[in-house]
Write an enzyme that holds these catalytic residues in place. Structure first.
Site, mmCIF file in Angstrom:
data_model
loop_
_atom_site.group_PDB
_atom_site.id
_atom_site.type_symbol
_atom_site.label_atom_id
_atom_site.label_comp_id
_atom_site.label_asym_id
_atom_site.label_seq_id
_atom_site.Cartn_x
_atom_site.Cartn_y
_atom_site.Cartn_z
ATOM 1 N N CYS A 157 0.920 -1.312 -0.009
ATOM 2 C CA CYS A 157 0.111 -0.036 -0.167
ATOM 3 C C CYS A 157 0.936 1.304 -0.077
ATOM 4 C CB CYS A 157 -1.010 -0.239 1.274
ATOM 5 S SG CYS A 157 -2.090 -1.357 1.197
ATOM 6 N N ARG A 197 -9.167 -3.870 -1.364
ATOM 7 C CA ARG A 197 -8.151 -3.569 -2.175
ATOM 8 C C ARG A 197 -9.015 -3.113 -3.656
ATOM 9 N NH1 ARG A 197 -3.332 -2.875 -2.344
ATOM 10 N NH2 ARG A 197 -2.962 -4.548 -3.750
#
Length: 188
Positions: A63, A145
């Site tokens: 991330c 996600r």
């Protein structure tokens, strides 16, 4: 062969449905706290294109590198009349720490970069559920996600979902955005 299931067992089973907003539908709106103040999404971005990027947790290697790539590409997205917003299921105070840590990194020798886009607080996972990113039988955020691309009318034009182990490619997001903008401009 017959399977006999007690009626009480059948009645106790709760049916859950996940609803993911689809391409062509209006994007769900929400108000949330962010690192840039309160955000009314998507209205606060006006007639721009919008990219909503979601993450399961702050300070993860995948991330963090994705956000740094987005930060380095902010100028290119600005030229494409596109605003970026990032949602994570960690609370706002952790977002501020994460943002500060990322802004101190000289990522891939390209120098430090400021994250101008907001990091959205979704620690109650309300927005993630609204966008269909949480499995109905779980409170786990591991599935958060996704990427949603919205046009200036706030209609969803692109959706991507990724497993935790695969990073998103900013060049692919730009390619998709440019293709969508071209199709809209040329009435394709």
């Amino acid at each position: 062969f017959f399977l006999i299931i007690p009626a009480t067992l059948l009645l106790s089973q709760e049916i859950h449905h996940v609803t993911i907003p689809l391409v062509g539908q209006e994007a769900p709106s929400f108000t949330a706290r962010t690192t840039n103040g309160t955000l009314n999404f998507p209205a606060d971005f006006g007639r721009k294109w919008k990219i909503l990027v979601s993450h399961p947790q702050d300070f993860t290697p995948v991330c963090s590198t994705e956000l740094l790539e987005l930060a380095h590409a902010q100028g290119e997205f600005d030229k494409l009349n596109t605003s970026i917003a990032v949602i994570s299921t960690d609370p706002l105070d952790i977002h501020f720490q994460w943002k500060k840590a990322m802004e101190e990194v000289n990522y891939q020798g390209r120098g430090q970069v400021k994250l101008k886009f907001p990091l959205i607080d979704d620690d109650k996972i309300v927005i993630s559920r609204q966008y269909g990113m949480i499995h109905p039988s779980s409170n786990s955020t591991k599935d958060v996600r996704g990427v949603f691309i919205l046009d200036p009318d706030n209609l969803i034009q692109g959706i991507f979902f990724y497993p935790n182990t695969v990073g998103r490619n900013v060049e692919e997001l730009k390619r998709t955005l440019i293709a969508l903008q071209t199709a809209r401009a040329d009435n394709v």
